[in-house]
Enzyme design. Structure first.
Site: not given
Lengths: 702, 702
Positions: A200, A447, A161, A445, A334, A449
């Site tokens: 990354g 791998e 990218t 987004t 709860r 969009d």
């Protein structure tokens, strides 16, 4: 309020405290163990090994760290994975791997429950960087780099990218120009928009990178290829000459990963650093490729990287399961408001709205999980070479492009709904919903969009449709539908099966009579896809006689409905996967409950798109009104089995790690109720002013 | 692809570069300045002052801080607000305030764009803690504590919520028991679930607190009252004897606030620490109140705190505006894929799907903004005393309960969609979407859980319906509809106006003929609310003859549709507010464009609920199909005005602070395009392999 207990009797689980008796002793029971085994799927052993690791404190995310500390921690955790032999399954046996592609993904995706940063950083190192060397390179490359990649001696980047191009990879602007005189490629970043971005390992750890660039030799641009580039001096960790970069800084999540930017100023690399499986350059600069068509070559290269989408799909399902386990357990303990009694408050899970919020998402999670198992199987079939035709690869890509958007969006939606369903407690990081949601945000987004992927699916559907009706003029499609080799068989992920089904069963209107039945649901869901695609195809007819600009404008005017059609198709695939999985359930009680859950999924899809069914005459007004009612009845039926259904996911406390799911709420509730009970029994409780007023009024009137 | 420019000519804005000419020179233009003034609303001056502060770096959130550092920073910022006279507007003039309730909220809510933690921590100190002393206390309390609260000498807590009770405040379990012998209340936490929880300022800063507890005197529990309790020694910052607590730790967002837990072990406070405006205890223990009904008293007390909901509503709108400004500007510069040309890529904002994603949310943001201005006006009318009847207070509460859920959910949805619409860049914290979204997440829960608030609205609608049709048996409602004094006039926020409108205009079916017109939209939206409420009321009919338990179960079976009805009502209120605002627009071009935007809002609502209109015969199948088409046409009409519409929000770069909205993308795009243009012109560009192949093929065939 509702007459259920949290578990049907006789299930080994202690029923939650309730004032209400079980009214139907004949109700089915879920065999949690057997269902759990089925959910683990084909790669159960690997999943369990990976869950064992993911349950260890060493791998858990520590909340509230600075991003620098978090990065350092996750880097260390990667080494831990290596030491525990957790991440080499996909690599060649010759190099210490086990050639196990499906198992590899199954193992990776479970890491998300430890820390999504760990899952993704491991994915960058071995799933992207390592896989690119493995799948795009040849043996020399494997021998040279894979051992260091596997051992983490070479932390590396997958530099595809750019700041200027993410979805449109074919248009990236980094160039790798071949110089025969030195037998080198010159890797170069021509302008700011061509910096590699969001990469990354780029900010700190990356020593090497697979860099994607336009391969230019002898004055011809052969399109995007992958090159191995050394980034940093392993000793000093400084960038090598010609290479620069920036830190992407803090992100919305995944802050255990050091994303960054990279740029190259005439960086020279040896000719042999071209990962040359699908395209090579001879010493004299001659280009050659086993794939003649540049378009097909590009998509074949990208196709080898489909595993990223596959593993995001699985990780999204895993995160949804963990969140639902926590939220459903909390909701079963709860209590809030006491509409039905003066003394006891309602359990949240007995409220209709709460059931709607959680059970519809539970049903979708089951559907997404079964669909993921099919995707993983398909992935393994292709990558193991068992069934590896062009058509199989296309099916795999369509399936991944269809399922990844749905499951990742579903995970975000589920994490948020679970967060809100746990109120203020849900917002505390100790309950993890907000943390997981922040980390998984970008799964929608990277791998691919989600919106762009669904558009790819739509184009496949249109192409299938065009093949089926060759007489129709679909010239315009040629411009948009890429990589569709003519004459290939159309497999199950495409439109053909849909049409086939319609031919088999006759009119949808007839089939729809019983929308609660499997066939009715299938007919409705299938017909919608088929009809939407046919309508879009018809609207686009003749667009090849338009100019490129006007053709694109026509396509754009139908973009929204095309994406909707693709989503409908993906939902149908999920529904089919759920339905197929029902066949493998042998325990009758489990089958009954899971069938209700599948019906809830199917009817929720029909309800969501009810206006389409009504507008197109598929459902009458009267029948349309029954959908919501039937969903409400299913919620009540599923209610007693909700805990079993989330427990069958098989995640333990070491995976869920949410304070709301520890049983602490039940202890608090019991303590409070015991306090008030004792107070009432003592006769020393303060009298409520309202009660006093009522007594006085009654006294006056009597 | 689409034939538009980013701005209509002659607007003073430089049009974005585009290859396409403007085809319609007669198209309207938005007067950005005038529209901006209108959007600032009645409290424009205060808003501008507050935006001036919010634009200063001293008040900006610094991303990536630890929560400890962030807390310290925000504490310091509160002092900055005091020094800049920004936070005392609501307090009495006698004490240095300006008795300006509406202006006070307008000022507060703008702080969200600096840092939501700052907005909320300021809200805790002055909006909750200070307001409780002001509205629930009497003059002695004001004199004693307000100066210190205003100056921040006494940072304090609003200790209402307990671990065990958030939504159901009436059931909190902390007690304050009066002891006449010492003229003291004993504040006590009877069990773990009664710990105060999620309390802002409790973990570190709070020296004092307004503690909500069951007031018990002479053996009678008079319900929840507020007590002033000193928490910590101002010198040592240690808890005073009998008081303990815990830090809530890291949260999903708002980490600039030190939320925590508090518990009390027989803590003695003077009798006069009871904030006694609505209930007092004499030295001998006699309880007295100006409001005889305990229920009405409780809701009156809580009602004085409605401003929290009002300001969250406004802050949610402000955050949505900032996000949309960033995403729309980026989308107008960012290019990806080149379907319509060999050389130029498409601007994202020209894609139909992208327009759908952003413009529908832009329309909703306008609607929510106009509705908020009405809510603020109503709030000011009540709190200034201009129109402060019981009915006015009920209307105010209904309006706040209706609008706050919609605007806070809308903000989360908008922030997420903008995040995704900016791709990977959207995930970088430098673009703020993820940061704002994390901080605003809990806006859906605090100051009233959104789902619970909508249920309150539903009950109001049912009560109004019951009043209108007295002959109908609505016994059951008495159990659920609280605080509805009989005989009060029904005002604009309730159902009456809906029915009135229906009576005025005759059949909906007739009105619906022109669903693109104001009257058509109003008729459809109004009719849906009316019908849903009538149907729910009819389903609940006769439930008063059931046992309490069975009555509650019947109610629960319709909970989902009741909440849907409330949401439909709230959407109608937004639509009406937008429509009313159109009347104040004098510039014809602005009016035209805003009317398109209002139509987009109205039709999006109708599209979302299209199945209802079809199932109930309000729209024919054929007409139903036109809704989507008309929306698509509106998107194209709005496209050229999108930048003007977000610029009119009036937020500058110092507020938006997003790298994607700085114009950097345009500079990068221009540089890239210039590079390729120069390369083409030079004749030295590498030839694309595809082009080469096409040439070769052409050569073979010729």
């Amino acid at each position: 309020m509702t007459e259920v207990v949290d578990r049907p009797a006789g299930k080994g689980h202690k029923p939650a405290t309730t004032a209400h008796p079980v009214t139907d002793h004949a109700q089915p029971a879920v065999n949690v163990d057997a269902l759990g085994r089925q959910l683990l799927g084909k790669w159960a052993a690997v999943r369990l090994q990976s869950r064992d690791l993911a349950g260890r404190p060493e791998l858990h995310k520590i909340e509230g760290m600075t991003h620098s500390d978090h990065r350092a921690r996750v880097s260390g955790q990667l080494k831990y994975l290596v030491d525990n032999s957790a991440v080499h399954r996909a690599f060649p046996s010759a190099l210490g791997g086990s050639d196990d592609h499906g198992g590899n993904i199954a193992g990776f995706e479970e890491l998300v429950v430890a820390d999504p940063s760990l899952q993704i950083k491991a994915g960058v190192q071995w799933g992207l960087f390592g896989s690119a060397v493995m799948h795009l390179g040849t043996e020399e490359h494997h021998t040279k780099w894979l051992p260091g990649i596997m051992s983490l001696e070479i932390p590396g980047c997958f530099a595809m990218t750019e700041t200027g191009h993410g979805s449109d990879v074919a248009s990236i602007a980094t160039t790798a120009t071949y110089h025969p005189e030195t037998e080198e490629f010159v890797v170069h970043t021509p302008f700011r928009a061509a910096w590699k971005d969001y990469i990354g390992n780029a900010a700190i750890d990356g020593l090497g990178a697979v860099v994607f660039a336009q391969l230019i030799t002898r004055g011809v641009n052969h399109g995007v290829h992958a090159f191995y580039v050394d980034l940093r001096d392993p000793r000093t960790k400084e960038f090598l000459p010609g290479i620069g970069g920036e830190d992407d800084g803090v992100k919305g999540g995944l802050n255990g990963i050091d994303n960054g930017r990279l740029h190259f100023t005439n960086v020279r690399i040896p000719r042999t650093n071209l990962l040359n499986r699908y395209g090579d350059v001879a010493p004299d600069g001659t280009y050659s490729s086993p794939i003649a068509s540049p378009g097909r070559r590009f998509f074949t290269m990208l196709g080898t990287l489909v595993q990223g989408r596959v593993s995001l799909d699985g990780a999204a399902v895993a995160a949804s399961k963990v969140a639902l386990k926590a939220a459903v357990h909390y909701a079963a303990e709860r209590r809030q408001f006491n509409a039905s009694s003066h003394t006891d408050e309602e359990v949240l899970l007995d409220y209709q709205r709460h059931q709607r919020r959680l059970f519809t998402r539970l049903a979708t999670t089951y559907a997404a999980g079964f669909a993921h198992e099919q995707l993983l199987q398909k992935f393994d079939d292709v990558f193991s070479g068992a069934t590896d035709t062009d058509a199989d690869r296309q099916d795999l890509e369509t399936l991944a492009a269809a399922l990844k958007p749905l499951s990742t969006w579903h995970a975000l939606d589920t994490l948020q709904e679970c967060r809100e369903a746990c109120g203020g407690a849900g917002f505390l990081i100790e309950n993890r919903f907000a943390s997981l949601r922040a980390d998984l945000d970008v799964y929608a987004t990277f791998e691919g969009d989600n919106t762009v992927l669904l558009q790819l699916v739509a184009k496949r559907l249109l192409a299938d449709y065009a093949k089926e009706f060759r007489s129709v003029d679909f010239g315009v499609l040629a411009r948009y539908v890429v990589g569709q080799a003519t004459g290939t068989a159309i497999h199950r992920t495409g439109l053909r099966q849909v049409a086939q089904f319609m031919a088999d069963t006759g009119s949808v209107q007839k089939a729809a009579i019983a929308l609660r039945d499997e066939e009715g649901q299938r007919a409705l869901l299938t017909d919608r896809v088929q009809t939407m695609v046919a309508e879009a195809a018809s609207a686009l007819k003749g667009s090849n006689r338009l100019s490129q600009e006007k053709g694109a404008a026509l396509f754009n005017r139908h973009q929204n409905e095309l994406i909707d059609a693709a989503q409908a198709h993906a939902e149908l695939l999920q529904w089919e996967a759920f339905t197929e999985a029902l066949r493998d359930v042998t325990d009758p009680g489990t089958k009954t409950v899971l069938t209700w859950l599948r019906d809830l999924f199917g009817l929720s899809l029909i309800e969501k798109n009810l206006s389409w069914y009504l507008m197109n005459g598929r459902l009458s007004m009267q029948r349309g009104r029954t959908v919501g009612e039937y969903i409400n009845r299913l919620l009540v039926k599923i209610r007693p089995h909700a805990l079993d259904l989330v427990d069958a996911f098989g995640y333990g406390d070491e995976h869920v790690r949410a304070a709301v799911a520890t049983g602490a709420e039940k202890i608090r509730q019991d303590e409070a109720r015991a306090h008030f009970r004792a107070q009432r029994a003592s006769g020393k409780a303060a009298v409520d002013e309202k009660v006093l007023l009522a007594r006085t009024a009654a006294g006056r009137h009597s």
